[in-house]
Write a protein that holds these residues in place. Structure first.
Motif, PDB file in Angstrom:
ATOM      1  N   ARG A 138       2.229   1.560  -3.532  1.00 21.21           N
ATOM      2  CA  ARG A 138       1.175   1.919  -4.485  1.00 21.21           C
ATOM      3  C   ARG A 138       0.835   3.404  -4.406  1.00 21.21           C
ATOM      4  N   LYS A 139       0.644   3.905  -3.206  1.00 20.54           N
ATOM      5  CA  LYS A 139       0.269   5.311  -3.041  1.00 20.54           C
ATOM      6  C   LYS A 139       1.429   6.247  -3.399  1.00 20.54           C
ATOM      7  N   GLU A 156       0.833  -1.201   0.000  1.00 17.09           N
ATOM      8  CA  GLU A 156       0.000   0.000   0.000  1.00 17.09           C
ATOM      9  C   GLU A 156       0.871   1.256   0.000  1.00 17.09           C
TER      10      GLU A 156
END
Length: 335
Positions: free
Chosen positions: A128-129, A125
């Motif tokens: 990804r961000k 995560e």
């Protein structure tokens, strides 16, 4: 041998590893001059950037002549890391790296560094961000696993690639090992076979022979040099020369050793001032002189220096052509 990470092309696949308290601007400049293909900066806390910490600002200084450069962030909050990455992207680094391998307790206890090896989904995560928040290539540095019972580098690498990592560096030791024991190159090979992005091997590379052995055994695309570069920026010159000629240059003689120490010290003064610069040189001189006869005596003298003049006096007392095993040399060094 070239290596391409995202849209960044490296002249060679030999990378200076990020090391806290070591890969500051002066040392990075020396490694670049010696031929390093990519220079990695000391890790920087995303949270500290958000607090506008003055010391952190100093850590993020970059010189044009050291590029290509990789800046490394650490943290455990996806939104904060992504926001800080976007905020600093205008700085002149070429690659942004995320640290998911630091074994130090104060980092791990905050759920950062190698603690993220225990939570691949959170790690993904974060990637990804952050990858969505910036245009520059995003890479990640991981370890074999948190401990031997949880050697999940392959699983982790797949998550990170899917999340947008442009390359993955793998240290072949677990967090539990820190830097002890032998690095597991087999796990590097497994990661390389599991992902399509470039994989950079790290661990137990000390010279051109071991660098080539790692590449042959693991198929890795690049080699990251950490502790073997401390007091030895020449290792990058050796790696490049070996690729070109098949020959390994001899270890620097005393004259070149002294010249490099002085150049390093003057860079320290230029960027940090004499008080801080010379005190930080004490550990560097210990690394530079390790393995040379009577290095313990040199360290004792250097640990008391406070000025560049005092350092010059210590270095001048080391004869460049005297037999380093002679009684005369010993007397000079223990004076």
């Amino acid at each position: 041998m070239e290596l391409k990470i995202g849209n960044v092309r490296l002249e060679n696949p030999y990378i200076l590893a990020p090391m806290a308290g070591v890969t500051d601007l002066p040392f990075r400049l020396l490694c670049k001059e010696m031929g390093a293909g990519l220079i990695c900066m000391e890790m920087v806390s995303a949270k500290a950037i958000s607090f506008h910490n003055k010391n952190t600002e100093k850590l993020m200084e970059i010189e044009e002549k050291e590029r290509p450069v990789s800046m490394q962030l650490f943290g455990s909050e996806p939104d904060l890391i992504a926001k800080m990455a976007a905020q600093i992207e205008e700085r002149p680094f070429d690659i942004l790296d995320l640290n998911m391998g630091c074994p130090v307790p104060k980092v791990v206890n905050n759920g950062e560094g190698s603690a993220l090896m225990k939570n691949p989904k959170l790690a993904a995560e974060i990637v990804r961000k952050t990858a969505k928040a910036i245009q520059k290539p995003l890479t990640v540095k991981i370890r074999k696993g948190f401990d031997e019972a949880h050697s999940n580098a392959v699983e982790m690498a797949k998550y990170l690639e899917d999340a947008g990592a442009a390359a993955i560096a793998v240290h072949g030791r677990t967090r539990e090992q820190y830097y002890a024991g032998k690095a597991d190159w087999e796990i590097i090979r497994q990661v390389k076979e599991a992902v399509s992005v470039p994989v950079i091997g790290n661990g137990d590379v000390t010279d051109p022979i071991s660098a080539h052995k790692m590449m042959e055994e693991t198929g890795c695309d690049g080699v990251m040099i950490g502790r073997a570069s401390r007091g030895n920026p020449w290792i990058f010159r050796q790696l490049v020369e070996y690729d070109k000629t098949g020959n390994i240059p001899e270890r620097p003689d005393v004259a070149e050793l002294k010249a490099m120490i002085l150049r390093h010290a003057r860079l320290q003064l230029q960027y940090k001032g004499e008080y801080t610069g010379i005190r930080e040189m004490r550990k560097h001189v210990a690394w530079y002189t390790a393995g040379y006869p009577h290095s313990a005596a040199i360290r004792r003298r250097v640990n008391e220096i406070e000025t560049i003049g005092q350092l010059e006096e210590v270095l001048e007392s080391i004869p460049e052509k005297l037999d380093r095993n002679s009684r005369e040399y010993y007397n000079i060094m223990t004076d």
